[in-house]
Design a protein around this motif. Structure first.
Motif, mmCIF file in Angstrom:
data_model
loop_
_atom_site.group_PDB
_atom_site.id
_atom_site.type_symbol
_atom_site.label_atom_id
_atom_site.label_comp_id
_atom_site.label_asym_id
_atom_site.label_seq_id
_atom_site.Cartn_x
_atom_site.Cartn_y
_atom_site.Cartn_z
ATOM 1 N N ILE A 174 -1.347 3.077 9.103
ATOM 2 C CA ILE A 174 -1.518 2.198 7.943
ATOM 3 C C ILE A 174 -1.943 3.021 6.736
ATOM 4 O O ILE A 174 -3.016 3.642 6.741
ATOM 5 N N ALA A 175 -1.147 3.011 5.690
ATOM 6 C CA ALA A 175 -1.475 3.728 4.458
ATOM 7 C C ALA A 175 -2.209 2.794 3.509
ATOM 8 O O ALA A 175 -1.621 2.223 2.597
ATOM 9 N N MET A 176 -3.478 2.605 3.745
ATOM 10 C CA MET A 176 -4.309 1.839 2.816
ATOM 11 C C MET A 176 -5.686 2.475 2.797
ATOM 12 O O MET A 176 -6.130 3.038 3.796
ATOM 13 N N GLY A 177 -6.339 2.407 1.655
ATOM 14 C CA GLY A 177 -7.683 2.941 1.551
ATOM 15 C C GLY A 177 -8.693 1.852 1.251
ATOM 16 O O GLY A 177 -8.326 0.724 0.921
ATOM 17 N N THR A 178 -9.961 2.190 1.369
ATOM 18 C CA THR A 178 -11.027 1.240 1.036
ATOM 19 C C THR A 178 -11.916 1.760 -0.090
ATOM 20 O O THR A 178 -12.892 1.117 -0.450
ATOM 21 N N TRP A 182 -10.755 -3.302 -3.747
ATOM 22 C CA TRP A 182 -9.946 -4.497 -3.986
ATOM 23 C C TRP A 182 -8.736 -4.567 -3.063
ATOM 24 O O TRP A 182 -8.301 -5.666 -2.694
ATOM 25 N N GLU A 183 -8.204 -3.395 -2.645
ATOM 26 C CA GLU A 183 -7.032 -3.418 -1.765
ATOM 27 C C GLU A 183 -7.360 -4.069 -0.428
ATOM 28 O O GLU A 183 -6.531 -4.779 0.152
ATOM 29 N N ALA A 184 -8.562 -3.792 0.093
ATOM 30 C CA ALA A 184 -8.953 -4.367 1.382
ATOM 31 C C ALA A 184 -8.961 -5.882 1.322
ATOM 32 O O ALA A 184 -8.599 -6.565 2.285
ATOM 33 N N ALA A 185 -9.360 -6.421 0.172
ATOM 34 C CA ALA A 185 -9.387 -7.873 -0.009
ATOM 35 C C ALA A 185 -8.002 -8.420 -0.324
ATOM 36 O O ALA A 185 -7.570 -9.416 0.266
ATOM 37 N N SER A 381 -14.617 -7.293 3.333
ATOM 38 C CA SER A 381 -13.392 -6.728 3.904
ATOM 39 C C SER A 381 -13.561 -5.239 4.158
ATOM 40 O O SER A 381 -13.184 -4.721 5.219
ATOM 41 N N VAL A 382 -14.130 -4.526 3.183
ATOM 42 C CA VAL A 382 -14.398 -3.096 3.358
ATOM 43 C C VAL A 382 -15.400 -2.882 4.487
ATOM 44 O O VAL A 382 -15.254 -1.966 5.314
ATOM 45 N N THR A 388 -19.161 -1.235 9.362
ATOM 46 C CA THR A 388 -20.565 -1.375 8.967
ATOM 47 C C THR A 388 -21.011 -2.829 8.940
ATOM 48 O O THR A 388 -22.185 -3.104 8.688
ATOM 49 N N MET A 389 -20.096 -3.750 9.205
ATOM 50 C CA MET A 389 -20.400 -5.170 9.174
ATOM 51 C C MET A 389 -19.612 -5.864 10.287
ATOM 52 O O MET A 389 -18.434 -5.575 10.491
#
Length: 409
Positions: A174-178, A182-185, A381-382, A388-389
């Motif tokens: 998966i090419a996504m960052g945190t 905002w992308e995570a949401a 989301s992050v 961590t959550m």
């Protein structure tokens, strides 16, 4: 200093003269001048040769402030490009936007599309819906072919694909960052979420107070996101731009997407797309078909009759086709048939026939207080992706934050 003041006055007088000269001026934050000047406006003037139209761009970050100043000063353009929800609602409440509820052609737009430019009670629509962006997942067809993968239709199949890519070891699943949050949401929570909370039904339940962000369907969304983290590599240090580059360079198999990114990958990789997987085969599907741009009429326009002619034309099938094909990934919100030319965009817009459309659930009404629901979705989301959550704790935080200020009527 005198020269500067004279220049400033001259500019203001000139802009005011343009706005009152019989030429329709379109106010917008979008840098789409070439498309408007070369495709959209010529198509309109071919039918209405006596109406001149000018597209005026203001830098996006300055648009709201400058537009408000011009509206108050009486020298704003005739046609106002409308941001969704509260920014435009404030303009209507301040008496700057015409009531377009009964304008010819508004019936071509479904209720979810109009909701971004309506009063809270839905009684008045003050901007014509123009375009939406649709969420889903882009994938690299060459990588899928190399690894013998198929487009996943269910959540279980989605994770089988991720595990196979991970196990092969050559590509990032998966090419996504945190890093930017905002992308995570946006490409995470709001992308997969509608299948869990059942689209508009779930969104309206939150607004009415009958639904709770701490309930099982929201926990399930966050549980899925929590599973993403192991397939994202060093996502904490990766921002939006870096994620685009990794996917465009052929180093990742899947990119959680908004349709606005289509142009970032065309002609770089063989791009495929699949819609957010459902929990079980045969389940009803829902897509985030998020309202992004509307168009309204300045109450104090000196060319109101011409402006209304332009608005009615923008509700037409002709405009819907021109706009959607000129800006792949920005889809007309009308219910007209559109012959979409871009293959990725064509596949995404076809989801409207398969699934129910909805909008991001934090945008209408529920983001007016503190803590901001939108920003809380970013953080949670992050948090779950990074481990961590816990999902239930994250869902409880969302509900507690909303209850702290929002009292359903």
């Amino acid at each position: 200093m005198k020269y500067f003041l004279k220049s400033l006055v001259f500019f203001a007088v000139c802009f005011s003269a343009i706005a009152q000269s019989g030429t329709l001026v379109i106010e917008s934050w979008r840098e789409d001048g070439d498309i408007w000047n070369n495709k959209i406006i010529p198509a309109f003037t071919a039918q209405y040769p006596n109406i001149k139209v000018e597209y005026k761009h203001t830098v996006a970050t300055e648009y709201n402030d400058q537009l408000n100043q011009r509206l108050k000063g009486g020298n704003a353009g005739d046609i106002i490009t409308c941001r969704p929800f509260d920014d435009s609602l404030k303009l209507y409440q301040a008496g700057h936007l015409e009531d377009l509820t009964d304008v010819d052609g508004m019936e071509n737009f479904p209720s979810f599309a109009q909701s971004a430019w309506q009063t809270d009670d839905g009684a008045v629509t003050f901007c014509l819906p123009l375009a939406s962006v649709i969420h889903g997942f882009f994938y690299n067809k060459a990588i899928f072919s190399e690894l013998g993968l198929q487009e996943p239709k269910t959540v279980a199949e989605f994770f089988v694909v991720l595990e196979k890519v991970q196990g092969q070891g050559k590509y990032l699943p998966i090419a996504m960052g945190t890093k930017d949050k905002w992308e995570a949401a946006t490409m995470g929570f709001q992308n997969i979420g509608p299948n869990y909370w059942k689209g508009e039904d779930g969104r309206f339940a939150l607004i009415s107070g009958e639904g709770k962000l701490s309930s099982a369907e929201y926990v399930a969304v966050l549980e899925q996101l929590a599973r993403w983290g192991q397939f994202m590599g060093e996502h904490q240090a990766r921002g939006y731009v870096e994620a685009i580059k990794i996917f465009a360079d052929g180093k990742a198999a899947i990119y959680p997407a908004g349709s606005w990114d289509i142009s970032a990958f065309n002609n770089k990789i063989e791009l495929g797309v699949f819609r957010p997987p459902v929990s079980n085969s045969g389940d009803d599907c829902f897509i985030s078909d998020h309202t992004d741009i509307g168009i309204g009429v300045n109450v104090n326009s000196k060319n109101k009759e011409e402006a209304m002619t332009f608005i009615r034309w923008m509700a037409s099938e002709e405009f819907a086709g021109i706009f959607t094909n000129a800006l792949p990934g920005f889809f007309s919100l009308s219910n007209h048939f559109i012959d979409v030319q871009d293959e990725t965009a064509k596949k995404m817009i076809a989801w409207r026939e398969e699934c129910d459309s909805t909008i991001r659930n934090s945008y209408q009404i529920l983001n007016r207080g503190k803590p901001s629901l939108e920003l809380e979705i970013w953080e949670t989301s992050v948090g779950v992706i990074g481990g961590t959550m816990q999902p239930q704790d994250a869902a409880n935080r969302l509900q507690t934050g909303l209850e702290g200020w929002y009292k359903p009527e």
